[in-house]
Design an enzyme around this catalytic site. Structure first.
Site, PDB file in Angstrom:
ATOM      1  CD  GLU A 367      43.066  39.491  33.715  1.00  0.00           C
ATOM      2  OE1 GLU A 367      42.956  38.499  34.450  1.00  0.00           O
ATOM      3  OE2 GLU A 367      44.131  39.789  33.152  1.00  0.00           O
ATOM      4  CD  GLU A 650      49.697  39.820  36.552  1.00  0.00           C
ATOM      5  OE1 GLU A 650      48.790  38.979  36.417  1.00  0.00           O
ATOM      6  OE2 GLU A 650      50.025  40.616  35.657  1.00  0.00           O
TER       7      GLU A 650
END
Length: 777
Positions: A367, A650
């Site tokens: 990502e 996260e």
């Protein structure tokens, strides 16, 4: 600060490419890197020499066998089709009179390497790499000469047999071309380069700090995995790569694998998804040993496994090279709670890991993208910790350029934009997403608040206005509730199942409409500052209408909301959607009750987390805010610290209490969004905040609590150093303050009326009782 004018250059050089095009790899490795070279003659003594250089891809440039500059992964990543950087390097010391040689390693990088999740895509910006360079030499007699890339250059393969940002780099030292960038090297077997037809219009001189090697870390420990491979723990989750020093036989292959966490004593690579994060080095067998560091990749890791190491691996054999944009540190915090200090360190390292040229979401998996929502919530914290002016200014220019390519005026939720799909298969290109697209309005406003330059507002104003107009068109004058379309919402709130990060407690329409009101309000203030009176009136009326619609749909009256979640109340209070004093008091009481009912554990995701402690403190619930801040059970900020985190995760539970790893795909251990609490630490716990744009006036407003006995914050403002340090001394609060020259401060201490202080150093004392003492008095 006056922003640097973007410099254009009339290029006379040509973009050259390796002789052979490389197809998209059919295996999880990158393409090889190429070598390009040429020679030229310097005819007289040199007074100065300047290299202007960029690439389609990433490069490392050499002159006469020496590196030109210390840039890493140059020219970096921008929205290449709109804005493509070149760098200007002083190379005077690298030239000599007579025949000289110059050349470059050239690899895919972001230009045509694999980008994105779900396997990613190759060749997003182009299918060929290329190099563009001009060398401007000024001779001692005042005459000038320019050397350029062109068809006379030669190309060859080299030692880098594969390089990809996600995949890693493979380097076969037996293939190194000794002396290839020095004069006299025999390149007769090399092939002619291709000359590419390339529009230089998007090229501009770099307007953001480059990526560099910022720090070198030595191993904290070296152990052995259950499979028998050397395992290095650097004691810190970081973004970068390894540098190794090794002795061994020619042909020996060392495989370097990276991960943020361990599971059962082995690297836990599942959270990397389809990023191999694997480097390989094949020794050439030098008797004196050899040293190697990858050129064209980076990894997010704390642990590294070095399989195939010849002999015993020692701490002298390996270091971690920390990479990120070369930002100047401007803010510091400390207090009497060691775990809160570790949380702040984690916030700093989380940020450092995600400012590698673009404000990314994470640095480790497939990502590493410029998600707008993450920097939207983190911008206040970032702007305290580091000088973000040039970095964010450049990124906002990319955001505006990508946005201008969208006929509806909607910013991309990823900048630089990539044509990817979000969960559910929806394309990122035209999605109007609250909290993410709002970065177009909120980040420029934060920069104005923290740096005091209205120039960023003037430059970004068309982008800001286009976004608010776009949302206005998604609603109607009769119904300003934004309840249509895809939303990310309060992303990854603690109740979201591992495989359903979108499933938040707070309704998307409530969140989206709150952000609509917030951005319209900020835009109205921006228009007023820029003396756009008609716009100011129009957007003020729009903000009021959206706020009224929000109240009508989500507020039952008397400060109580239809949907009672921590995020809903935090938005209502922080975005001034409830303006009546009694309503705000009731809403604050209800928020505090919700937090207490949840055993003072966090109940917010990406959008609610930056707001909740302020919402509590501002409504008289400072004690509750501290209990939430200092909670150590999952989910909480300090739970991560108790589990050994060295960056911000996260998910609140990226690692589960039993030490196992969350099974969800969204399980990064280096995501700075939830670290937005850092701004609360600076402004409220320590008490240092801007009271005027760019700290033209300082607000000193410490609010001790939670059993803390000491806190301190220091910030290098545009005017100089500001500092607040408080300590409890018996029944007194003692506050030491430094106010920068040319500014003054509002001093607001607990139990006293605010007063002013001039520039200089001051010490203030005031009687003080803890929150608990005050409640029982």
């Amino acid at each position: 600060m006056t922003w640097k004018v973007l410099m254009r250059h009339h290029w006379t050089a040509q973009v050259i490419a390796p002789a052979e095009d490389m197809p998209v790899p059919d295996a999880p490795v990158g393409r090889p890197a190429a070598l390009l070279r040429a020679e030229f003659t310097v005819r007289r003594p040199v007074a100065s020499a300047e290299l202007l250089v960029t690439a389609l891809g990433v490069y490392e440039f050499e002159l006469n066998g020496q590196l030109a500059g210390d840039l890493v992964l140059a020219p970096g990543w921008t929205s290449y089709q709109h804005r493509h950087r070149f760098h200007r390097l002083d190379v005077t010391a690298l030239l000599s009179q007579g025949v000289n040689a110059w050349g470059a390693h050239l690899a895919d990088g972001w230009w045509r390497g694999r980008l994105g999740f779900g396997g990613g895509q190759f060749d997003i910006y182009g299918s060929q790499t290329g190099l563009l360079a001009e060398l401007h030499v000024t001779y001692a007699d005042g005459t000038r000469e320019t050397f350029r890339t062109g068809p006379e250059w030669r190309s060859s393969d080299g030692p880098v047999t594969a390089a990809g940002l996600y995949e890693g780099e493979h380097h076969d030292a037996r293939r190194e071309r000794t002396g290839w960038s020095r004069a006299g090297f025999d390149d007769s077997a090399w092939a002619p380069v291709q000359v590419l037809d390339f529009d230089t219009t998007p090229l501009f001189e770099a307007d953001s700090p480059p990526v560099r090697r910022i720090e070198s870390l030595v191993p904290a420990s070296i152990t052995t995995t259950p499979h028998g491979h050397p395992l290095v723990d650097f004691g810190q989750n970081l973004t970068g790569r390894l540098r190794i020093r090794v002795h061994g036989e020619a042909g020996q292959v060392i495989t370097l694998r990276h991960a943020e966490v361990l599971e059962n004593g082995e690297l836990c690579t599942r959270p990397l998804r389809e990023a191999a994060a694997t480097d390989r080095y094949t020794l050439r067998g030098e008797a004196d040993g050899e040293e190697w560091e990858p050129r064209f990749t980076f990894h997010g890791f704390r642990y590294a496994e070095l399989a195939g190491w010849p002999g015993e691996l020692t701490p002298d054999d390996v270091t971690a090279q920390v990479l990120h944009s070369d930002l100047t540190r401007t803010g510091w915090f400390e207090c009497s709670d060691p775990e809160l200090n570790q949380l702040h360190d984690n916030i700093v390292w989380g940020m450092r890991g995600n400012v590698l040229d673009v404000p990314t979401d994470c640095p480790q998996r497939d990502e590493r993208l410029g998600w707008t929502g993450d920097i939207q919530v983190f911008a206040p914290t970032a702007s305290f910790l580091f000088d973000m002016r040039a970095f964010l200014r450049s990124w906002l220019r990319d955001l505006a350029a990508d946005q201008s390519a969208n006929e509806h005026g909607i910013p991309r939720i990823i900048t630089p934009f990539l044509p990817l799909a979000v969960p559910g298969g929806l394309p990122t290109g035209g999605l109007a997403v609250a909290g993410w697209c709002d970065a177009a309005v909120i980040v420029p406003w934060v920069m104005y608040e923290r740096y005091g330059d209205a120039g960023v507002l003037a430059e970004q104003y068309p982008s800001m206005r286009a976004w608010v107009d776009a949302v206005e068109h998604l609603t109607t004058p009769e119904e300003r509730v934004w309840d249509k379309g895809f939303q990310l919402g309060d992303w990854l709130d603690p109740t979201a199942p591992a495989d359903q990060p979108l499933q938040a407690m707070t309704p998307n329409a409530l969140v989206a409409t709150a952000y609509f009101a917030r951005s319209a309000h900020v835009l109205a203030r921006t228009a007023a500052l820029l003396d756009r009176k008609d716009d100011a009136a129009r957007y003020r009326a729009l903000a009021d209408a959206v706020r009224d619609a929000w109240r009508a749909h989500f507020h039952t009256g008397a400060g109580i909301l239809e949907e009672e979640t921590q995020t809903a109340y935090a938005l209502a209070l922080s975005f001034d959607l409830l303006t009546d004093a009694d309503e705000r008091r009731a809403a604050g009481d209800r928020l505090a009750a919700l937090v207490a009912e949840h055993d003072h554990r966090i109940g917010t995701g990406f959008l609610g987390t930056p707001l909740i402690c302020d919402a509590l403190a501002d409504t008289g619930h400072l004690g509750t805010a501290y209990r939430l801040l200092l909670q150590r059970s999952c989910p909480s900020w300090l739970y991560q610290v108790t589990m050994g985190a060295t960056t911000i995760w996260e998910r609140w539970d990226s690692m589960l209490p039993d030490g196992s790893i969350n099974p969800g795909e969204m399980t990064s251990f280096n995501h700075y969004a939830l670290g937005a609490i850092g701004d609360f630490l600076h402004r409220v716990v320590a008490g240092l905040a801007p009271a005027g744009p760019g700290y033209s006036r300082i607000l000193v407003r410490p609010r001790p609590g939670g059993g803390l006995t000491y806190a301190r914050a220091v910030h290098e403002t545009p005017h100089g150093t500001a500092e607040v340090a408080w300590r409890l001394d018996g029944n007194e609060l003692v506050v030491d303050v430094s106010v920068p020259p040319g500014t003054d401060a509002t001093i607001d201490l607990p139990g006293t009326e605010p007063f002013s202080a001039d520039a200089g150093t001051h010490t203030f004392r005031t009687p003080y009782r803890t929150v608990e003492e005050a409640l029982t008095a």
